[in-house]
Enzyme design. Structure first.
Site, PDB file in Angstrom:
ATOM      1  N   SER A 185       0.798  -1.223   0.000  1.00  0.00           N
ATOM      2  CA  SER A 185       0.000   0.000   0.000  1.00  0.00           C
ATOM      3  C   SER A 185       0.837   1.283   0.000  1.00  0.00           C
ATOM      4  O   SER A 185       0.317   2.343  -0.301  1.00  0.00           O
ATOM      5  CB  SER A 185      -0.943   0.006   1.197  1.00  0.00           C
ATOM      6  OG  SER A 185      -0.210  -0.122   2.391  1.00  0.00           O
ATOM      7  N   HIS A 213      -5.492  -4.561  -1.436  1.00  0.00           N
ATOM      8  CA  HIS A 213      -5.399  -3.502  -2.452  1.00  0.00           C
ATOM      9  C   HIS A 213      -5.399  -4.046  -3.881  1.00  0.00           C
ATOM     10  O   HIS A 213      -5.256  -3.277  -4.832  1.00  0.00           O
ATOM     11  CB  HIS A 213      -4.144  -2.653  -2.235  1.00  0.00           C
ATOM     12  CG  HIS A 213      -4.287  -1.655  -1.133  1.00  0.00           C
ATOM     13  ND1 HIS A 213      -4.969  -0.468  -1.277  1.00  0.00           N
ATOM     14  CD2 HIS A 213      -3.862  -1.678   0.146  1.00  0.00           C
ATOM     15  CE1 HIS A 213      -4.934   0.210  -0.136  1.00  0.00           C
ATOM     16  NE2 HIS A 213      -4.266  -0.509   0.747  1.00  0.00           N
ATOM     17  N   LYS A 245     -12.111  -1.639   0.763  1.00  0.00           N
ATOM     18  CA  LYS A 245     -11.372  -0.846  -0.223  1.00  0.00           C
ATOM     19  C   LYS A 245     -12.191  -0.777  -1.520  1.00  0.00           C
ATOM     20  O   LYS A 245     -13.207  -0.119  -1.543  1.00  0.00           O
ATOM     21  CB  LYS A 245      -9.970  -1.396  -0.340  1.00  0.00           C
ATOM     22  CG  LYS A 245      -9.291  -1.198   1.033  1.00  0.00           C
ATOM     23  CD  LYS A 245      -7.830  -1.287   1.082  1.00  0.00           C
ATOM     24  CE  LYS A 245      -7.351  -0.776   2.441  1.00  0.00           C
ATOM     25  NZ  LYS A 245      -6.706  -1.804   3.268  1.00  0.00           N
TER      26      LYS A 245
HETATM   27  C1  LIG Z   1      -6.510  -2.137   4.638  1.00  0.00           C
HETATM   28  C2  LIG Z   1      -5.769  -3.391   4.802  1.00  0.00           C
HETATM   29  C3  LIG Z   1      -6.149  -4.358   5.739  1.00  0.00           C
HETATM   30  C4  LIG Z   1      -7.271  -4.116   6.713  1.00  0.00           C
HETATM   31  O1  LIG Z   1      -8.497  -4.252   6.115  1.00  0.00           O
HETATM   32  P1  LIG Z   1      -9.805  -3.689   6.858  1.00  0.00           P
HETATM   33  O2  LIG Z   1     -10.889  -4.485   6.252  1.00  0.00           O
HETATM   34  O3  LIG Z   1      -9.905  -2.238   6.563  1.00  0.00           O
HETATM   35  O4  LIG Z   1      -9.625  -3.982   8.317  1.00  0.00           O
HETATM   36  C5  LIG Z   1      -5.455  -5.537   5.776  1.00  0.00           C
HETATM   37  N1  LIG Z   1      -4.407  -5.764   4.959  1.00  0.00           N
HETATM   38  C6  LIG Z   1      -3.991  -4.862   4.060  1.00  0.00           C
HETATM   39  C7  LIG Z   1      -2.837  -5.173   3.167  1.00  0.00           C
HETATM   40  C8  LIG Z   1      -4.653  -3.641   3.956  1.00  0.00           C
HETATM   41  O5  LIG Z   1      -4.234  -2.736   3.071  1.00  0.00           O
END
Ligand SMILES: *Cc1c(COP(=O)(O)O)cnc(C)c1O
Length: 398
Positions: A185, A213, A245
């Protein structure tokens, strides 16, 4: 007597003095291409709502209809009385979308990693992580009694060394689990999951990918990184993701074999002991899958915007690092420069936040932008012009 809570203010003041505290910005309305942030109308370039699905009429209508038919809350945890027909429908639809035998939905992606990872590997086992994996993976690994190994970011020669050493370990590890983010990310680069899968198979290790992502972005119709590399469920046993996301709602999930799902819901304490999603959330997630299956244009637009934006910024002289996805870092060096650029962009009407040390290396401070399918071509042009203007003013561009 010492004040037992004195540290609360002290530590907060230290963060504030070092300018490392979070300054919370408030949206006055939906997360949309043009959002109201602290009362100012700006172009949103830092939401994870890649496809604009949080505002898609079908997704919003599904949420509203579920409140009317099933109420505001689910009433319980999933294993007791908190599994509605809606939850099972979502899991069926997700498994079909992912072309997996079965899927399981958790409250969040964080709850998925924290709940499942410590169950997949424990005492006498080894977990091997990419050094830049997401914090929720790091916490999941910390909750495990397994030993830990790390490989250098996306470095397959290094992963092979760690795996070879693990095979020689005495007593032999019961199980070995290799975990990687699918898309990272901070830089927007993609894990070489095909090679990770090959090495995992060669060394008898399970492979777990966190595709938070990559979903809605990579692969056929946004099916994610496993689809992107045309891998099978035998090679990547756990595909984990999030609805928070590109799906535009909230919730974590895994896809894989029926055995994986049966094991996961019986063992993950986050799934067993924390309330299940309210009906509106579940129905909105199902509707988001529906949109992905029936409206391929969103993913196409996301990539068209990404190509144009990245190309224009590179030509202007910005350093966009090793991005291969709609996450486009604009690397400017010192933290103070990234902060100044973000502030100037905000004045010019673009909302993109700086990412600075300790989240990234001291000399790699950046503005992280994330493209969005809901932007118009005109919006993308507006963003490029703002970056060029601010970049010249701050002498990041010459
Ligand atoms: C955003 C993210 C998470 C967490 O996901 P949520 O559903 O928002 O708790 C986990 N792993 C990665 C790689 C992320 O970017």
């Amino acid at each position: 007597m010492r004040d037992p809570t004195g540290f609360l203010r002290e530590e907060y003041e230290q963060l504030r003095t070092a300018d490392l505290d979070w300054k919370i910005r408030a949206l006055g309305g939906p997360s949309a291409p043009w959002s109201s942030i602290d009362g100012k109308r700006v172009l949103m370039l830092c939401s994870n709502n890649y496809l604009g699905l949080s505002n898609h009429p079908k997704v919003k209508a599904a949420a509203a209809a579920a409140v009317a038919s099933h109420g505001a809350g689910s009433g319980s945890v999933r294993p007791i009385a908190g599994t509605m027909d809606l939850h099972l429908e979502l899991e069926r639809r997700l498994a079909r979308f992912k072309d997996a035998e079965a899927s399981l939905v958790y409250q969040t992606g964080f709850a998925t990693n924290a709940g499942l990872i410590p169950q997949l590997a424990g005492e006498g086992d080894l977990i091997i992580s990419d050094e830049l994996n997401h914090g929720s993976i790091i916490d999941g690994v910390r909750l495990s009694k397994a030993e830990r190994g790390v490989f250098r970011h996306r470095d397959m020669a290094d992963l092979e060394v760690v795996l070879a050493k693990a095979e020689e370990h005495t007593p032999a590890y019961r199980r070995i689990l290799v975990i990687s983010d699918g898309v990272f990310s901070m830089d927007g680069d993609i894990a070489p999951l095909d090679q990770i899968a090959r090495l995992g198979a060669a060394h008898g290790a399970m492979v777990y990918v966190d595709d938070a992502h990559g979903e809605g972005v990579l692969g056929e119709g946004g099916r994610g990184i496993v689809s992107h590399f045309h891998l099978s469920r035998r090679e990547v046993q756990v595909e984990m993701g999030t609805f928070s996301k590109a799906f535009g709602v909230v919730g974590g999930h895994i896809s894989g074999s029926r055995d994986l799902v049966n094991f996961a819901y019986n063992r993950s304490r986050t799934w067993l002991l924390s309330g299940s999603h309210p009906p509106a959330v579940v129905a909105a997630c199902t509707a988001a899958i529906d949109v992905l299956e029936t409206e391929p244009e969103h993913v196409r637009r996301l990539w068209a915007h990404t190509k144009r934006f990245k190309g224009a910024l590179s030509s202007a002289g910005f350093d966009v690092g090793r991005s291969e996805t709609p996450i486009v870092p604009v690397i400017v060096g010192e933290s103070s420069r990234a902060k100044a650029l973000s502030e100037r962009l905000f004045e010019l009407g673009v909302f993109a936040l700086p990412i600075v040390y300790p989240m990234v290396a001291k000399e790699k401070a950046r503005i992280r932008t994330i493209l969005n399918a809901a932007l118009t071509d005109e919006d993308v042009g507006f963003a490029i012009a703002a970056f060029e203007k601010a970049g010249r003013e701050l002498q990041i561009l010459h």
